[in-house]
Write an enzyme that holds these catalytic residues in place. Structure first.
Site, PDB file in Angstrom:
ATOM      1  N   LYS A 173     -19.017 -44.941  71.732  1.00 27.97           N
ATOM      2  CA  LYS A 173     -18.156 -43.905  72.325  1.00 27.97           C
ATOM      3  C   LYS A 173     -18.753 -43.402  73.633  1.00 27.97           C
ATOM      4  CE  LYS A 173     -15.583 -39.670  71.309  1.00 27.97           C
ATOM      5  NZ  LYS A 173     -14.345 -40.175  71.925  1.00 27.97           N
ATOM      6  N   HIS A 186     -19.567 -39.923  65.803  1.00 27.18           N
ATOM      7  CA  HIS A 186     -18.785 -41.109  66.192  1.00 27.18           C
ATOM      8  C   HIS A 186     -19.703 -42.320  66.323  1.00 27.18           C
ATOM      9  CE1 HIS A 186     -15.599 -38.219  67.296  1.00 27.18           C
ATOM     10  NE2 HIS A 186     -14.781 -39.240  67.128  1.00 27.18           N
TER      11      HIS A 186
HETATM   12  N1  LIG Z   1      -6.439 -39.817  70.530  1.00 23.61           N
HETATM   13  C1  LIG Z   1      -7.003 -40.463  69.512  1.00 23.61           C
HETATM   14  O1  LIG Z   1      -6.637 -40.274  68.338  1.00 23.61           O
HETATM   15  C2  LIG Z   1      -8.098 -41.460  69.783  1.00 23.61           C
HETATM   16  C3  LIG Z   1      -8.638 -42.231  68.749  1.00 23.61           C
HETATM   17  C4  LIG Z   1      -9.577 -43.210  69.057  1.00 23.61           C
HETATM   18  C5  LIG Z   1      -9.977 -43.374  70.378  1.00 23.61           C
HETATM   19  N2  LIG Z   1      -9.451 -42.567  71.349  1.00 23.61           N
HETATM   20  C6  LIG Z   1      -9.799 -42.733  72.749  1.00 23.61           C
HETATM   21  O2  LIG Z   1      -9.129 -43.895  73.222  1.00 23.61           O
HETATM   22  C7  LIG Z   1      -9.910 -44.484  74.282  1.00 23.61           C
HETATM   23  C8  LIG Z   1     -10.147 -45.954  73.972  1.00 23.61           C
HETATM   24  O3  LIG Z   1     -10.944 -46.074  72.816  1.00 23.61           O
HETATM   25  P1  LIG Z   1     -11.478 -47.530  72.339  1.00 23.61           P
HETATM   26  O4  LIG Z   1     -12.447 -47.234  71.259  1.00 23.61           O
HETATM   27  O5  LIG Z   1     -10.345 -48.453  72.080  1.00 23.61           O
HETATM   28  O6  LIG Z   1     -12.257 -47.966  73.678  1.00 23.61           O
HETATM   29  P2  LIG Z   1     -12.711 -49.426  74.132  1.00 23.61           P
HETATM   30  O7  LIG Z   1     -13.857 -49.218  75.071  1.00 23.61           O
HETATM   31  O8  LIG Z   1     -12.902 -50.325  72.962  1.00 23.61           O
HETATM   32  O9  LIG Z   1     -11.454 -49.993  74.966  1.00 23.61           O
HETATM   33  C9  LIG Z   1     -11.104 -49.468  76.234  1.00 23.61           C
HETATM   34  C10 LIG Z   1      -9.954 -50.268  76.832  1.00 23.61           C
HETATM   35  O10 LIG Z   1      -9.611 -49.650  78.084  1.00 23.61           O
HETATM   36  C11 LIG Z   1      -9.745 -50.587  79.147  1.00 23.61           C
HETATM   37  N3  LIG Z   1     -10.305 -49.894  80.313  1.00 23.61           N
HETATM   38  C12 LIG Z   1     -11.538 -49.340  80.419  1.00 23.61           C
HETATM   39  N4  LIG Z   1     -11.686 -48.799  81.650  1.00 23.61           N
HETATM   40  C13 LIG Z   1     -10.513 -49.001  82.301  1.00 23.61           C
HETATM   41  C14 LIG Z   1     -10.053 -48.689  83.609  1.00 23.61           C
HETATM   42  N5  LIG Z   1     -10.821 -48.041  84.489  1.00 23.61           N
HETATM   43  N6  LIG Z   1      -8.788 -49.079  83.948  1.00 23.61           N
HETATM   44  C15 LIG Z   1      -8.003 -49.744  83.069  1.00 23.61           C
HETATM   45  N7  LIG Z   1      -8.391 -50.064  81.822  1.00 23.61           N
HETATM   46  C16 LIG Z   1      -9.635 -49.687  81.444  1.00 23.61           C
HETATM   47  C17 LIG Z   1     -10.678 -51.675  78.643  1.00 23.61           C
HETATM   48  O11 LIG Z   1     -10.427 -52.899  79.333  1.00 23.61           O
HETATM   49  C18 LIG Z   1     -10.259 -51.727  77.163  1.00 23.61           C
HETATM   50  O12 LIG Z   1      -9.051 -52.479  77.063  1.00 23.61           O
HETATM   51  C19 LIG Z   1     -11.166 -43.621  74.388  1.00 23.61           C
HETATM   52  O13 LIG Z   1     -10.959 -42.654  75.388  1.00 23.61           O
HETATM   53  C20 LIG Z   1     -11.274 -42.965  73.021  1.00 23.61           C
HETATM   54  O14 LIG Z   1     -11.995 -41.756  73.036  1.00 23.61           O
HETATM   55  C21 LIG Z   1      -8.522 -41.639  71.072  1.00 23.61           C
END
Ligand SMILES: NC(=O)c1ccc[n+]([C@@H]2O[C@H](COP(=O)([O-])OP(=O)(O)OC[C@H]3O[C@@H](n4cnc5c(N)ncnc54)[C@H](O)[C@@H]3O)[C@@H](O)[C@H]2O)c1
Length: 270
Positions: free
Chosen positions: A158, A154
């Site tokens: 991440k 990744h």
């Molecule tokens: N299920 C899937 O297919 C899939 C795919 C991609 C990413 N993900 C997961 O989705 C999540 C987000 O990924 P990303 O790359 O967009 O992350 P990112 O770090 O770019 O964004 C995170 C978001 O969550 C918010 N946030 C962080 N901590 C928070 C808290 N304590 N309370 C409220 N909001 C909070 C941030 O403000 C931001 O808007 C991760 O856990 C990632 O592993 C899952």
């Protein structure tokens, strides 16, 4: 439920809240919704204060007083409690795509699913869910005679390791093995050969790799590798929108997964 649908011309619109709207996935989802005649973003939840977006943004979910049909959450495991508090209080179904939940949080999710529909998958791409089936099948045929190793790669931002998807793949293989394996996440502290009954899981972090997962079945004189590569985050975002559509249609409390969604897609295609 807080609201059902409203009609804009002939199109039934689904009112959506983006939890984690300022993140990488939040932006991709917003762009997909902007082009969609079906989904309308009514609000976003985020940790960042003062964000200016096309929709109102809240750092405290319960401060949103409007109505919504469904929440899609790509945020952080730490956001879970206030998010579920909002969804259960307002009876709004939620798609949890965030990864890295601990056991206590999984129990919190199960408790919420007694009140509202909850869809959870550590990987929203249909391709990975096909890979899960292939891994189950390979493990059931090859058994404990083949060493199973999972390598996930990744991007360098991440937070959690190994990926939730790598754990799903390990669980899929384990569910089909006659002897239950131990998961091994690092070998540095072990000065011993690999046992026959383990699944090694390795994490690589670098650049802007969206997400690669390889499952290796290494036998005597042959190696089988099954690999999935996500080329763009859109694959996860469009899977999450499918999950949201599914969840609004289900409308009954419970925990749902990609297996349920895929079963519905297959039955509709027949
Ligand atoms: N299920 C899937 O297919 C899939 C795919 C991609 C990413 N993900 C997961 O989705 C999540 C987000 O990924 P990303 O790359 O967009 O992350 P990112 O770090 O770019 O964004 C995170 C978001 O969550 C918010 N946030 C962080 N901590 C928070 C808290 N304590 N309370 C409220 N909001 C909070 C941030 O403000 C931001 O808007 C991760 O856990 C990632 O592993 C899952």
């Amino acid at each position: 439920m807080a609201a059902l649908f409203y009609r804009k011309g002939e199109m039934i619109m689904t009112n959506l809240i983006l939890s984690g709207c300022s993140g990488r996935m939040g932006h991709v989802l917003e762009a997909l919704c902007r082009d969609s005649p079906e989904f309308h973003v009514v609000a976003g939840f985020t940790l960042l204060r003062g964000e200016q977006r096309e929709f109102p943004v809240y750092t405290v979910p319960l401060e949103f007083t409007g109505t919504a049909d469904v929440v899609i959450d790509f945020s952080n495991a730490a956001a879970l409690t206030p998010l579920l508090g909002f969804c259960t209080a307002r009876r709004v179904p939620v798609v949890l795509a965030t990864t890295g939940y601990c056991q206590a949080q999984l129990e919190e999710i199960a408790a919420a699913a007694e009140q509202i529909p909850v869809f959870r998958s550590a990987n929203m791409s249909l391709g990975i869910n096909v890979l899960l089936d292939l891994v189950r099948k390979a493990a059931s045929i090859l058994g404990n005679d083949y060493d199973i190793e999972i390598v996930e790669r990744h991007h360098n931002k991440k937070l959690d390791a190994p990926s939730g998807t790598a754990l799903m793949l390990a669980d899929a293989a384990a569910s089909a093995l006659p002897v239950q394996p131990e998961y091994v996440f690092e070998r540095q502290s072990r000065r011993q050969p690999r046992s026959a009954c383990e699944i090694g899981i390795s994490s690589v972090r670098g650049g802007n790799i969206v997400g690669d997962h390889t499952v290796i079945f290494a036998g005597r004189n042959e190696v089988i590798e099954i690999k999935h590569s996500a080329m763009s985050r859109e694959v996860f975002a469009s899977g999450a929108l499918k999950a949201a559509r599914f969840l609004v249609g289900v409308a009954r409390p419970g925990q749902y997964s990609m297996t349920d969604l895929m079963a519905q897609e297959i039955s509709q295609a027949e």
